[in-house]
Design a protein around this motif. Structure first.
Motif, PDB file in Angstrom:
ATOM      1  N   THR A 148       1.220  -1.299  -6.682  1.00  0.00           N
ATOM      2  CA  THR A 148       1.552  -2.715  -6.498  1.00  0.00           C
ATOM      3  C   THR A 148       2.011  -3.367  -7.793  1.00  0.00           C
ATOM      4  OG1 THR A 148      -0.790  -3.335  -6.793  1.00  0.00           O
ATOM      5  CG2 THR A 148       0.006  -3.004  -4.526  1.00  0.00           C
ATOM      6  N   VAL A 193       7.701  -7.180   4.366  1.00  0.00           N
ATOM      7  CA  VAL A 193       7.070  -5.970   3.863  1.00  0.00           C
ATOM      8  C   VAL A 193       7.946  -5.431   2.738  1.00  0.00           C
ATOM      9  CG1 VAL A 193       8.229  -4.486   5.569  1.00  0.00           C
ATOM     10  CG2 VAL A 193       6.123  -3.697   4.475  1.00  0.00           C
ATOM     11  N   THR A 194       7.310  -4.877   1.720  1.00  0.00           N
ATOM     12  CA  THR A 194       8.038  -4.390   0.549  1.00  0.00           C
ATOM     13  C   THR A 194       7.661  -2.937   0.259  1.00  0.00           C
ATOM     14  OG1 THR A 194       6.400  -4.908  -1.143  1.00  0.00           O
ATOM     15  CG2 THR A 194       7.835  -6.712  -0.422  1.00  0.00           C
ATOM     16  N   ASP A 245       3.928  -2.581  -0.524  1.00  0.00           N
ATOM     17  CA  ASP A 245       3.024  -2.421   0.617  1.00  0.00           C
ATOM     18  C   ASP A 245       2.980  -0.959   1.067  1.00  0.00           C
ATOM     19  OD1 ASP A 245       2.703  -5.480   2.006  1.00  0.00           O
ATOM     20  OD2 ASP A 245       4.547  -5.184   0.873  1.00  0.00           O
ATOM     21  N   GLU A 279       0.551  -0.806   7.436  1.00  0.00           N
ATOM     22  CA  GLU A 279       1.920  -0.313   7.367  1.00  0.00           C
ATOM     23  C   GLU A 279       2.142   1.018   8.075  1.00  0.00           C
ATOM     24  OE1 GLU A 279       3.832  -2.510   6.484  1.00  0.00           O
ATOM     25  OE2 GLU A 279       2.403  -3.809   5.453  1.00  0.00           O
ATOM     26  N   VAL A 302      -1.139  -4.853   0.628  1.00  0.00           N
ATOM     27  CA  VAL A 302      -0.845  -6.125  -0.043  1.00  0.00           C
ATOM     28  C   VAL A 302      -1.137  -7.236   0.949  1.00  0.00           C
ATOM     29  CG1 VAL A 302       0.861  -7.584  -1.190  1.00  0.00           C
ATOM     30  CG2 VAL A 302       0.936  -5.104  -1.515  1.00  0.00           C
ATOM     31  N   THR A 316       1.622 -10.855   1.226  1.00  0.00           N
ATOM     32  CA  THR A 316       2.957 -10.394   0.827  1.00  0.00           C
ATOM     33  C   THR A 316       3.885 -11.558   0.511  1.00  0.00           C
ATOM     34  OG1 THR A 316       2.701  -8.366   2.128  1.00  0.00           O
ATOM     35  CG2 THR A 316       4.941  -8.988   1.529  1.00  0.00           C
ATOM     36  N   TRP A 325      -2.462 -12.590  -4.170  1.00  0.00           N
ATOM     37  CA  TRP A 325      -2.456 -11.488  -3.221  1.00  0.00           C
ATOM     38  C   TRP A 325      -3.459 -10.452  -3.718  1.00  0.00           C
ATOM     39  CZ3 TRP A 325      -1.272  -6.905  -5.665  1.00  0.00           C
ATOM     40  CH2 TRP A 325      -0.598  -7.018  -6.901  1.00  0.00           C
TER      41      TRP A 325
END
Length: 267
Positions: free
Chosen positions: A24, A45-46, A49, A73, A90, A93, A103
């Motif tokens: 992260t 979402v990244t 995550d 996820e 996360v 987010t 976060w």
């Protein structure tokens, strides 16, 4: 769990947090694509995550292959096992993608259906909050200490938090608004951090709705270990999500439940 099992699993909980932090932190306030998981809305979402959850899952598979996993996820694996790890790599987010350090990575353990371990790790602030349901601890820039909620009996004296009033349905919102009007102060935008502040004795309650299991289960052992209470709005179990009330003082919790238990059931 035995005392030795709790000790071993708590050490492993920190290993999982270390793995999440590595993924992260290297993406926070950097350039990355933001994907949307929700048609007709925005549920971001990244890569942070996804990579953090993958790193946690790899460690669990290597060390405890008979344990189940429920992750935001990457879904569910062996989720009827005696021990199931519940992951929100996360939580917050929206805060993450806007560079705001409210976060955290949430990692929880459910044993025989009950929350038994919980971790909130925030590597940018170098903070961790974790608990066993019997006790809870903080480690960070302010040192290390045992967490304890504070006394606050009345709504009129309470400082409360919620991530956003947009969490509430049109049916729920008037009940929240009435509590907000009576409370001393309500702060927004806190995500998982609000719950940590209840455990740390910095605020008195969090009221939220529409939560998933991974949004709340890892936080329950932290709050309860610090002396607080976490239930749904009718006083039942909150570990599956839905409508959640977390309070530092059981007397305040009872008064808030009297206000929230009148909300009509969710459709």
């Amino acid at each position: 769990m035995t005392q030795q099992n709790t000790k071993d699993l708590t050490e492993f909980l920190h290993q999982l947090a270390d793995a999440a932090d590595k993924e992260t932190l290297k993406h926070f306030r950097s350039a990355y694509e933001v994907d949307n998981k929700l048609e007709g809305g925005f549920d971001p979402v990244t890569i942070a995550d996804k990579a953090a959850e993958e790193a946690i899952r790899a460690l669990i598979a290597a060390h405890y292959p008979d344990h189940g996993i429920i992750g935001e996820e990457h879904g569910r694996v062996q989720d009827t096992a005696e021990n199931v790890w519940v992951l929100d790599p996360v939580d917050g987010t929206r805060a993450f993608i806007t560079g705001i350090p409210l976060w955290g990575s949430l990692i929880g353990l459910r044993t025989n259906g009950e929350p038994t371990l919980g971790m909130l790790s925030q590597p940018y602030n170098a903070e961790r909050y974790w608990g066993t349901g019997e006790a809870s601890w903080y480690r960070g820039p302010l040192g290390s200490r045992t967490l304890s909620t504070r006394a606050c009996e009345d709504i009129s004296s309470a400082i409360m938090m919620t991530t956003t009033p947009a969490l509430f349905t049109t049916t729920e919102r008037p009940y929240f608004d009435a509590i907000e009007e009576e409370a001393r102060l309500i702060r927004y935008g806190t995500d998982c951090y609000g719950y940590a502040m209840v455990a740390a004795g910095q605020c008195d309650a969090v009221i939220e709705s529409g939560l998933q299991i991974y949004d709340i289960l890892p936080l329950i052992p932290i709050i309860e270990g610090a002396g607080g209470v976490v239930t749904n709005w009718t006083g039942g179990k909150a570990s599956e999500g839905g409508r959640v009330l977390a309070s530092g003082d059981p007397r305040l919790h009872d008064k808030l439940l009297k206000r929230l238990s009148d909300v009509p059931p969710e459709a």
